[in-house]
Design an enzyme around this catalytic site. Sequence first.
Site, PDB file in Angstrom:
ATOM      1  N   GLY A  55       1.215  -0.780   0.139  1.00  0.00           N
ATOM      2  CA  GLY A  55      -0.035  -0.157  -0.464  1.00  0.00           C
ATOM      3  C   GLY A  55       1.188   1.343   0.107  1.00  0.00           C
ATOM      4  O   GLY A  55       2.015   1.137   0.276  1.00  0.00           O
ATOM      5  N   SER A 106      -0.094   9.006   1.942  1.00  0.00           N
ATOM      6  CA  SER A 106       0.894  10.451   1.884  1.00  0.00           C
ATOM      7  C   SER A 106       2.045  10.833   2.150  1.00  0.00           C
ATOM      8  O   SER A 106       2.652  11.356   1.307  1.00  0.00           O
ATOM      9  CB  SER A 106      -0.677  11.392   2.115  1.00  0.00           C
ATOM     10  OG  SER A 106      -1.710  11.823   1.821  1.00  0.00           O
ATOM     11  N   LYS A 123       4.643   4.081   2.611  1.00  0.00           N
ATOM     12  CA  LYS A 123       4.053   2.810   2.612  1.00  0.00           C
ATOM     13  C   LYS A 123       3.608   1.940   3.294  1.00  0.00           C
ATOM     14  O   LYS A 123       4.409   2.220   4.137  1.00  0.00           O
ATOM     15  CB  LYS A 123       5.577   2.226   1.354  1.00  0.00           C
ATOM     16  CG  LYS A 123       5.726   3.145   0.496  1.00  0.00           C
ATOM     17  CD  LYS A 123       6.880   2.429  -0.481  1.00  0.00           C
ATOM     18  CE  LYS A 123       7.616   3.754  -1.536  1.00  0.00           C
ATOM     19  NZ  LYS A 123       6.780   3.688  -2.360  1.00  0.00           N
ATOM     20  N   LYS A 174       3.546   0.032   8.448  1.00  0.00           N
ATOM     21  CA  LYS A 174       3.352   0.961   7.854  1.00  0.00           C
ATOM     22  C   LYS A 174       4.360   2.297   8.221  1.00  0.00           C
ATOM     23  O   LYS A 174       4.883   2.521   9.194  1.00  0.00           O
ATOM     24  CB  LYS A 174       2.412   2.471   8.276  1.00  0.00           C
ATOM     25  CG  LYS A 174       1.622   3.940   7.708  1.00  0.00           C
ATOM     26  CD  LYS A 174       0.734   3.730   8.405  1.00  0.00           C
ATOM     27  CE  LYS A 174      -0.272   4.260   7.390  1.00  0.00           C
ATOM     28  NZ  LYS A 174      -2.070   5.195   8.175  1.00  0.00           N
ATOM     29  N   ASP A 192     -13.715   9.032   8.454  1.00  0.00           N
ATOM     30  CA  ASP A 192     -13.277   8.678   7.421  1.00  0.00           C
ATOM     31  C   ASP A 192     -13.387   7.561   6.468  1.00  0.00           C
ATOM     32  O   ASP A 192     -12.926   6.668   6.208  1.00  0.00           O
ATOM     33  CB  ASP A 192     -11.702   8.808   6.360  1.00  0.00           C
ATOM     34  CG  ASP A 192     -11.316   9.441   5.282  1.00  0.00           C
ATOM     35  OD1 ASP A 192     -11.644   9.684   4.504  1.00  0.00           O
ATOM     36  OD2 ASP A 192      -9.963   8.500   4.964  1.00  0.00           O
TER      37      ASP A 192
END
Length: 432
Positions: free
Chosen positions: A106, A109, A112, A128, A223
């Site tokens: 993935g 902004s 990765k 992450k 979100d």
Amino acid sequence: MTVKAAEASGPALTYSKMRGMVAILIAFMKQRRMGLNDFIQKIATNSYACKHPEVQSILKISQPQEPELMNANPSPPPSPSQQINLGPSSNPHAKPSDFHFLKVIGKGSFGKVLLARHKAEEQFYAVKVLQKKAILKKKEEKHIMSERNVLLKNVKHPFLVGLHFSFQTADKLYFVLDYINGGELFYHLQRERCFLEPRARFYAAEIASALGYLHSLNIVYRDLKPENILLDSQGHIVLTDFGLCKENIEHNGTTSTFCGTPEYLAPEVLHKQPYDRTVDWWCLGAVLYEMLYGLPPFYSRNTAEMYDNILNKPLQLKPNITNSARHLLEGLLQKDRTKRLGAKEDFTEIKNHIFFSPINWDDLINKKITPPFNPNVSGPSDLRHFDPEFTDEPVPNSIGQSPDSILITASVKEAAEAFLGFSYAPPVDSFL
């Protein structure tokens, strides 16, 4: 997760590979993967969109004190040394060299997400990795620490991704998370276009349960979208990406930050009015609508038209759903938040709705209900449900390395100091 921005203008693109629909869906797919900041900058530079009064109101284009929105002479980022301390310090128990980083799964902004195997434990994780410099440049430290704080509260709920470690190097932040490889709900919607009502009900129930738990902790998610909803290896929902969560929102409390994903913004957010927990129930309605119909309820390729639809257009429901589904969507997608389903008793109103009458909520929370779809993954190395755009990308060598302290510049050291307190190691009994 944000991938890359759509072009501001250009010829229609095809989408035959996934949904068999043309330009409208490829534009939709790219647009929704953008971060809201990038999306706002895109529409702010679109002369047609900027002429629309609703867009002008949202962007406050007539006011010159927001030059960054127009990409005109953006102010420089603040010095990292001026950043706030992001939390109490704790002893880190992990470092990059503890892991074999295997695949990119993935992108966002600020960095990765990678599939990694812990060398000592032989356990697979989703790690992450975020670039501090990029976070500081966009003044997003508070959102990063908010994400960390919310993750620390997630270990007790079955439909929220769990945090195992968080640690940092001089230039990067690392979240070591549950590895979930059943694919994004968005990925499965791309392939199947829409779901039958029983399947949509199952997913909506698990999502609502997760949102209700966050609300019980005075957290508003803000979100919800198919990209942030994962399926685990058995087919259960796992909610992820808590960067836009707002903490400390009491039952009747409100906030006013303009954030979210454009297709899912509630009317009160677009109006820049104070909003509350019911913003999450609007988003649940939008996701349920998309699961049943294939697109969000007010979607348009034209930005100004889409915003106008959200604010003013009556909800239109095709006749191919049950009356209970229709009634639920009308309640969740109520433009007046004070009349929206969930405004009075929050999650209790949702789970008591007739649409969810087939759901045994105790069985649901204990994962005793067999999911309607099984991703059929063969093991941790089965990446079939991840986008090849990610998995084909090489793993950067720097991900698994700590920078040589001799080569670290003063600004990098200052950036490291800005994230004091980020590192986290769980108590020994926290996962027992």
